[in-house]
Design a protein around this motif. Structure first.
Motif, PDB file in Angstrom:
ATOM      1  N   HIS A  59       0.814  -1.220   0.000  1.00  0.00           N
ATOM      2  CA  HIS A  59       0.000   0.000   0.000  1.00  0.00           C
ATOM      3  C   HIS A  59       0.827   1.239   0.000  1.00  0.00           C
ATOM      4  N   GLN A  60       1.978   1.169  -0.595  1.00  0.00           N
ATOM      5  CA  GLN A  60       2.698   2.421  -0.741  1.00  0.00           C
ATOM      6  C   GLN A  60       3.639   2.352  -1.908  1.00  0.00           C
ATOM      7  N   ILE A 115      -3.974   8.751 -10.121  1.00  0.00           N
ATOM      8  CA  ILE A 115      -4.835   8.181  -9.082  1.00  0.00           C
ATOM      9  C   ILE A 115      -4.854   6.662  -9.183  1.00  0.00           C
ATOM     10  N   GLU A 116      -4.980   6.178 -10.388  1.00  0.00           N
ATOM     11  CA  GLU A 116      -5.014   4.726 -10.578  1.00  0.00           C
ATOM     12  C   GLU A 116      -3.724   4.070 -10.109  1.00  0.00           C
ATOM     13  N   ASP A 118      -1.952   5.280  -7.752  1.00  0.00           N
ATOM     14  CA  ASP A 118      -1.821   5.516  -6.333  1.00  0.00           C
ATOM     15  C   ASP A 118      -0.412   5.976  -5.966  1.00  0.00           C
ATOM     16  N   SER A 140      -9.274  11.532  -3.828  1.00  0.00           N
ATOM     17  CA  SER A 140      -8.357  10.387  -3.828  1.00  0.00           C
ATOM     18  C   SER A 140      -7.502  10.370  -2.568  1.00  0.00           C
ATOM     19  N   ILE A 142      -4.649  11.625  -2.258  1.00  0.00           N
ATOM     20  CA  ILE A 142      -3.212  11.657  -2.550  1.00  0.00           C
ATOM     21  C   ILE A 142      -2.681  13.065  -2.296  1.00  0.00           C
TER      22      ILE A 142
ATOM     23  N   ARG B   2      -9.752   2.661   0.069  1.00  0.00           N
ATOM     24  CA  ARG B   2     -10.416   2.983  -1.183  1.00  0.00           C
ATOM     25  C   ARG B   2     -11.493   1.979  -1.557  1.00  0.00           C
ATOM     26  N   GLN B  48     -12.359   3.968  -8.088  1.00  0.00           N
ATOM     27  CA  GLN B  48     -11.215   4.235  -8.952  1.00  0.00           C
ATOM     28  C   GLN B  48     -10.439   2.944  -9.090  1.00  0.00           C
ATOM     29  N   ASN B  50      -7.524   0.271  -9.532  1.00  0.00           N
ATOM     30  CA  ASN B  50      -6.126   0.217  -9.120  1.00  0.00           C
ATOM     31  C   ASN B  50      -5.321  -0.406 -10.255  1.00  0.00           C
TER      32      ASN B  50
END
Lengths: 331, 331
Positions: A59-60, A115-116, A118, A140, A142, B2, B48, B50
DNA sequence: TTGTAAGCGTTATCAA
DNA sequence: TTGATAACGCTTACAA
């Protein structure tokens, strides 16, 4: 099929978790002997990590995205260099996405892409985002920051030059050098940047008790051609004695056209530019400019985004300065 | 957290696979009624996708990577515009990665990034890759192409201008305009590009039975400063009557320095540039150039990469042309 | 036309 | 210090 962590684990006779820990350098969670072995095996096998899988699981991401307008101006390179300067030191990757010019479709596409994927943060350079793009970026979650586009409060955090000050200082400089009739060329009246600069200009004129002839304000979009056109508008015997151009390129357009009219710069017309990129030094005459520190804007923007105390990012203006060169003179 | 495909599935009362099929538009695999419903729910929930997860599962990405040197030259923008032109029409995202200048560390990092992200293709612009980067790119199996860097056979497919022809044609043009003593400025002797251009130059000189004074060849790296330095080398009374500069910027450096020496261009010295970017048109005098079609190089490169018949990519040269402007004259 | 379930290549949790 | 194993969010056989 590519070599995966699993293959490495097998070949090295350890578990995938061990390989993962070693390869992502989770210090103190493995024996250095195992580590050496694993690393060797991985290298031998030609292992390449799959960043997607890693990002997905953890997740990053370590990617910073720069969304940039394909502006006809040329300061973007310096901003990007500044961003890279700090991103590289911090171990981040940066990807750049062009968003066209006033092209909502491309903007949306670029924002959608970030965004997709991330990404860990977005730097929006010289771009006033459409409402839709902006709101999806906001929802989002972000972290993002606007560079070189100071804007209305609610837009989001920014690092930029103070466009009002730019307009004001340029005008003041010329007034104090004896000019009373000053043109303002290439401003986009629809944009925040443009209106701010115009307000600054008017304020300086007013402060010195100088009247503004609306005819001296010629709109445009930062281009070379805007400069030419504007100068054509002023004609061979311009009423103004000095012109402030909205970009270095626009200033060059003004000067070229003036020269075609047989006007000497700065003898018969002073021209001042906004930006102060390298163009002002290679062109002859060299161009007096309000110089922005784009490299620092890039650096500061990137640093702000990377700064992980969870306080919100502070908007700020970076200092501008007037650099005298040879395109203006005392009247 | 999300909104995921799962949340959408739940809310829409269908399975995740259905949502997946609808959202990725696998035509003919769902009823249009379900589709409408799913899409609505997804939109309502602010779903959205991923992209990482999708790419991971499907083993394919729609991202094209452009790895580019932070060159001091300025043609890259046009190449990038060309790439975007065809990528956009084809629905691909493009991410740009800067690789510094002659900076192996940054190059490796950029190449590593594209491999880790398993992009669908890589366009390497104006960059001669180090051996290590090159071989890892090759073993990764990711399709790639060199743009604007024609190179030795084994390097990989390229689309570029023929640098040998560039050197040859520029020289020939000047010779046919009466010049016999011609300087060549800013060539990087270490690079393929540089050596090719020099060979072309020598060939043209030889063809016309003209001797070359080694003193006329002043190396460099495409920069403005290289032009200044080279002109300083030639001095106030240059032996050469014409100079070919390795980039538009370098030509400007030459002209500026010549002017500082009181030399008129083209009256006392002809200067010709290689590239033909917009700079040649905004600078005064406008600069005669060997013009490359960078936009088309970008387009062709992108198209070649996207072209999915599995034949190997064909290397090719795109035509160059000489555009006469005002920095050269008949002797 | 839809659902079930097995991956994709990692990381992270928990137990050993 | 290591190993099983369950995620992560999606796609894609295969079955229904």
């Amino acid at each position: 099929m590519r070599v995966t962590i699993k293959d490495v684990a097998q070949a090295a006779n350890v578990s995938v978790s061990t390989v993962s820990r070693v390869l992502s350098n989770k210090e103190n969670f493995f024996a250095s002997k195992t580590a050496d072995h694993v690393r060797k095996v991985a290298a031998d096998l030609g292992y390449q990590r799959n960043a997607y899988a890693a990002d997905l699981a953890s997740h990053q991401s370590d990617v910073l995205a720069v969304v940039i307008s394909a502006t006809k101006s040329n300061f973007a390179d310096e901003i990007i260099a500044g961003i890279h300067d700090v991103a590289t030191k911090n171990g981040n990757s940066v990807m750049i996405l062009y968003a066209g010019e006033n092209n909502p479709t491309l903007q949306d596409k670029a924002i959608k892409t970030v965004i997709e994927r991330d990404v860990m943060g977005v730097l929006i350079v010289a771009l006033e985002l459409g409402d839709e793009s902006l709101s999806s970026l906001k929802t989002s979650g972000i972290p993002h920051i606007f560079l070189s586009t100071a804007a209305k409060e609610n837009l989001g955090p920014f690092i930029a030059s103070d466009d009002h000050a730019i307009g004001y200082e340029a005008t003041k400089y010329l007034i104090e050098h004896g000019h009373h009739k000053i043109g303002l060329v290439g401003m986009d009246e629809q944009s925040f940047v443009g209106t701010q600069r115009m307000t600054g200009y008017r304020e300086a004129m007013a402060e010195y008790g100088l009247a503004v002839n609306e005819d001296w304000l010629v709109p445009g979009y930062f281009t070379f051609e805007d400069g030419e056109t504007a100068m054509a508008h002023f004609g061979k015997q311009p009423e103004v004695t000095a012109i402030i151009a909205n970009s270095d390129l626009t200033a060059i357009g003004v000067i070229d056209q003036a020269r075609d009219y047989g006007l000497e710069v700065p003898a018969q017309l002073s021209v001042m530019s906004i930006d102060g990129t390298k163009l002002t030094r290679i062109f002859r005459p060299t161009i007096t400019s309000v110089t922005q520190d784009f490299f620092q804007i890039g650096r500061a923007g990137c640093a702000a985004l990377l700064n992980d105390d969870n306080e919100p990012i502070q908007s700020k203006f970076l200092p501008i300065k007037i650099v005298e060169r040879n395109s203006t003179r005392q009247l």
